[in-house]
Design a protein around this motif. Structure first.
Motif, PDB file in Angstrom:
ATOM      1  N   TYR A   1      72.690 110.342  52.154  1.00  0.00           N
ATOM      2  CA  TYR A   1      74.267 110.508  51.949  1.00  0.00           C
ATOM      3  C   TYR A   1      74.650 109.286  50.902  1.00  0.00           C
ATOM      4  N   GLU A   2      74.351 108.008  51.280  1.00  0.00           N
ATOM      5  CA  GLU A   2      74.627 106.765  50.578  1.00  0.00           C
ATOM      6  C   GLU A   2      73.727 107.178  49.350  1.00  0.00           C
ATOM      7  N   MET A   3      72.897 107.498  48.773  1.00  0.00           N
ATOM      8  CA  MET A   3      72.365 107.765  47.651  1.00  0.00           C
ATOM      9  C   MET A   3      73.201 108.601  46.833  1.00  0.00           C
ATOM     10  N   PHE A   4      73.560 109.710  47.373  1.00  0.00           N
ATOM     11  CA  PHE A   4      74.588 110.331  46.525  1.00  0.00           C
ATOM     12  C   PHE A   4      75.958 109.895  46.236  1.00  0.00           C
ATOM     13  N   MET A   5      76.494 108.989  47.274  1.00  0.00           N
ATOM     14  CA  MET A   5      77.830 108.292  47.294  1.00  0.00           C
ATOM     15  C   MET A   5      77.797 107.099  46.351  1.00  0.00           C
ATOM     16  N   LYS A   6      76.584 106.412  46.549  1.00  0.00           N
ATOM     17  CA  LYS A   6      76.697 105.179  45.842  1.00  0.00           C
ATOM     18  C   LYS A   6      76.007 105.054  44.242  1.00  0.00           C
ATOM     19  N   LEU A   7      75.079 105.866  44.318  1.00  0.00           N
ATOM     20  CA  LEU A   7      74.295 105.824  43.057  1.00  0.00           C
ATOM     21  C   LEU A   7      74.727 106.873  41.992  1.00  0.00           C
ATOM     22  N   GLY A   8      75.069 106.462  40.767  1.00  0.00           N
ATOM     23  CA  GLY A   8      75.479 107.420  39.664  1.00  0.00           C
ATOM     24  C   GLY A   8      74.359 108.383  39.497  1.00  0.00           C
ATOM     25  N   GLU A   9      74.430 109.320  38.687  1.00  0.00           N
ATOM     26  CA  GLU A   9      73.602 110.344  38.363  1.00  0.00           C
ATOM     27  C   GLU A   9      72.191 109.569  37.499  1.00  0.00           C
ATOM     28  N   ALA A  10      72.605 108.788  36.680  1.00  0.00           N
ATOM     29  CA  ALA A  10      71.607 108.143  35.957  1.00  0.00           C
ATOM     30  C   ALA A  10      70.536 107.348  36.823  1.00  0.00           C
ATOM     31  N   GLU A  11      71.133 106.712  37.695  1.00  0.00           N
ATOM     32  CA  GLU A  11      70.612 105.921  38.739  1.00  0.00           C
ATOM     33  C   GLU A  11      69.576 106.876  39.675  1.00  0.00           C
ATOM     34  N   ARG A  12      70.223 107.778  40.160  1.00  0.00           N
ATOM     35  CA  ARG A  12      69.514 109.066  40.936  1.00  0.00           C
ATOM     36  C   ARG A  12      68.388 109.602  40.131  1.00  0.00           C
ATOM     37  N   LEU A  13      68.476 109.745  38.796  1.00  0.00           N
ATOM     38  CA  LEU A  13      67.563 110.373  38.107  1.00  0.00           C
ATOM     39  C   LEU A  13      66.195 109.288  37.845  1.00  0.00           C
ATOM     40  N   LYS A  14      66.618 108.065  37.793  1.00  0.00           N
ATOM     41  CA  LYS A  14      65.626 107.053  37.533  1.00  0.00           C
ATOM     42  C   LYS A  14      64.915 107.029  38.709  1.00  0.00           C
ATOM     43  N   LEU A  15      65.482 107.146  39.902  1.00  0.00           N
ATOM     44  CA  LEU A  15      64.913 107.210  41.338  1.00  0.00           C
ATOM     45  C   LEU A  15      63.897 108.204  41.491  1.00  0.00           C
ATOM     46  N   VAL A  16      64.553 109.641  41.094  1.00  0.00           N
ATOM     47  CA  VAL A  16      63.648 110.711  40.893  1.00  0.00           C
ATOM     48  C   VAL A  16      62.421 110.549  40.227  1.00  0.00           C
TER      49      VAL A  16
ATOM     50  N   MET B   1      62.982 105.710  48.581  1.00  0.00           N
ATOM     51  CA  MET B   1      64.232 106.169  49.038  1.00  0.00           C
ATOM     52  C   MET B   1      65.369 105.220  49.626  1.00  0.00           C
ATOM     53  N   ILE B   2      64.664 104.769  50.741  1.00  0.00           N
ATOM     54  CA  ILE B   2      65.398 103.852  51.615  1.00  0.00           C
ATOM     55  C   ILE B   2      65.892 102.538  51.091  1.00  0.00           C
ATOM     56  N   ASP B   3      64.922 101.944  50.108  1.00  0.00           N
ATOM     57  CA  ASP B   3      65.130 100.676  49.573  1.00  0.00           C
ATOM     58  C   ASP B   3      66.257 101.050  48.408  1.00  0.00           C
ATOM     59  N   SER B   4      66.325 102.255  47.873  1.00  0.00           N
ATOM     60  CA  SER B   4      67.330 102.496  46.790  1.00  0.00           C
ATOM     61  C   SER B   4      68.788 102.246  47.223  1.00  0.00           C
ATOM     62  N   VAL B   5      69.098 102.088  48.590  1.00  0.00           N
ATOM     63  CA  VAL B   5      70.362 101.924  48.851  1.00  0.00           C
ATOM     64  C   VAL B   5      70.375 100.676  50.027  1.00  0.00           C
ATOM     65  N   GLY B   6      69.343 100.044  49.889  1.00  0.00           N
ATOM     66  CA  GLY B   6      69.184  98.812  50.561  1.00  0.00           C
ATOM     67  C   GLY B   6      69.390  98.949  52.195  1.00  0.00           C
ATOM     68  N   ARG B   7      68.513  99.930  52.710  1.00  0.00           N
ATOM     69  CA  ARG B   7      68.599 100.225  54.240  1.00  0.00           C
ATOM     70  C   ARG B   7      67.427  99.912  54.958  1.00  0.00           C
ATOM     71  N   TYR B   8      66.358  99.233  54.384  1.00  0.00           N
ATOM     72  CA  TYR B   8      65.065  99.381  54.970  1.00  0.00           C
ATOM     73  C   TYR B   8      64.985  98.692  56.396  1.00  0.00           C
TER      74      TYR B   8
END
Length: 235
Positions: free
Chosen positions: A97-112, A146-153
Motif C-alpha cells: 500500500y505504501e509503495m503505491f501511495m508514496k512511490l511515483g511510477e518511475a520509482e516503482r518501475l525501478k523497484l520492479v 520491497m520492504i526496504d523500498s518504503v523503509g519498513r524493515y
C-alpha cells in the motif's frame, strides 16, 4: 548435521546460532530429545554453555525443557504459525500500500527492475527440492527489496524471534511439496501486480503467497504426526 570435522563453534552465541540453524532446517527435527551432555560433547563445550543456549532457545519457544524428563525440540503449532502469518501478511500488504501511495511510477518501475533481477536468479534455483540451497537467501532478498523500498524493515525486526517459527515451517513446507518452483511463480505474480499498477492484485497475490498452511496442513500432520502439536487451541 553438525560435523566434527568442521570448525567448531566456541562461544555460547556461536553454539546458539548453530543449534538454532539446525532446528530451523529440521536437522534437529520437532519432538526430538536432546540433552546438555549430548550437545556439550558434540560441540566440545561445557554444559554451562549448552545450558545458556537451551535457555535462549526455550525463551523463543523452539525447545521445551521438562524438569525430570529432559529437553525436546518443540513441535510445530500450526495455529500459532497461522497467527504469525496473519501478522506477516498484514505487514507486507501495508508495504505494498505504501509503495503505491508514496512511490511515483518511475520509482516503482525501478523497484520492479530490482525485483525482476532477483527473479532471474531465483529461476536458477527452480529445481531445488528443499529450502536449504541458494533459494532461501534470494527469497529473503526478494521480500526485503520491497520492504526496504518504503523503509519498513524495522516492522519485521520487531517480530524477529517469532518469525523463526515461520522459517522452520517454511523449511518443512517447501521440502514437503517441493514448492520452490511454485514460490517463484507466486513471486512473479506479485511483481506483475506492481508492474501494471494494480495494488489490489499485488496484495491478493501476496496474501495467497503467504498462506502456506491451508492447503497442506491435514496432509502434513497425517504424514508427520510427531512434528506437530496435535491439540488445537480451538478444541
Amino acid at each position: 548435521m553438525y560435523s566434527l570435522t568442521s570448525k567448531p563453534p566456541i562461544t555460547s552465541s556461536e553454539v546458539y546460532q548453530e543449534i538454532l540453524n539446525r532446528i530451523i532446517t529440521l536437522d534437529l527435527e520437532p519432538g526430538r530429545y536432546i540433552s546438555e551432555n549430548q550437545m556439550a560433547k558434540e560441540y566440545n563445550v561445557s554444559r554451562s554453555v549448552i545450558r545458556t543456549v537451551f535457555a535462549r532457545l526455550s525463551q523463543i519457544g523452539l525447545i521445551e525443557i521438562y524438569p525430570q524428563r529432559g529437553t525436546y525440540i518443540s513441535t510445530m503449532d500450526l495455529d500459532f504459525i497461522a497467527d504469525i502469518l496473519v501478522l506477516r501478511t498484514a505487514v507486507e500488504k501495508e508495504v505494498l500500500y505504501e509503495m503505491f501511495m508514496k512511490l511515483g511510477e518511475a520509482e516503482r518501475l525501478k523497484l520492479v527492475e530490482k525485483l525482476e533481477k532477483n527473479l532471474k536468479e531465483q529461476e536458477l534455483c527452480r529445481d531445488e527440492v528443499d529450502y536449504c540451497g541458494k533459494f532461501p537467501e534470494l527469497d529473503a532478498q526478494f521480500h526485503k527489496i520491497m520492504i526496504d523500498s518504503v523503509g519498513r524493515y524495522a516492522l519485521l525486526q520487531v517480530l524477529e524471534d517469532i518469525m523463526l517459527h515461520i522459517s522452520r515451517w517454511r523449511s518443512f513446507d517447501v521440502a514437503f511439496d517441493q514448492r520452490v518452483g511454485e514460490l517463484i511463480d507466486e513471486h512473479k505474480a506479485i511483481v506483475e501486480g506492481i508492474k501494471i499498477g494494480d495494488l489490489k492484485l499485488a496484495q491478493q497475490k501476496m496474501a495467497e503467497h503467504l498462506d502456506t498452511i491451508t492447503g497442506i496442513a491435514d496432509k502434513a500432520m497425517e504424514k508427520f504426526p510427531n512434528y506437530f502439536l496435535q491439540k488445537s487451541r480451538n478444541e
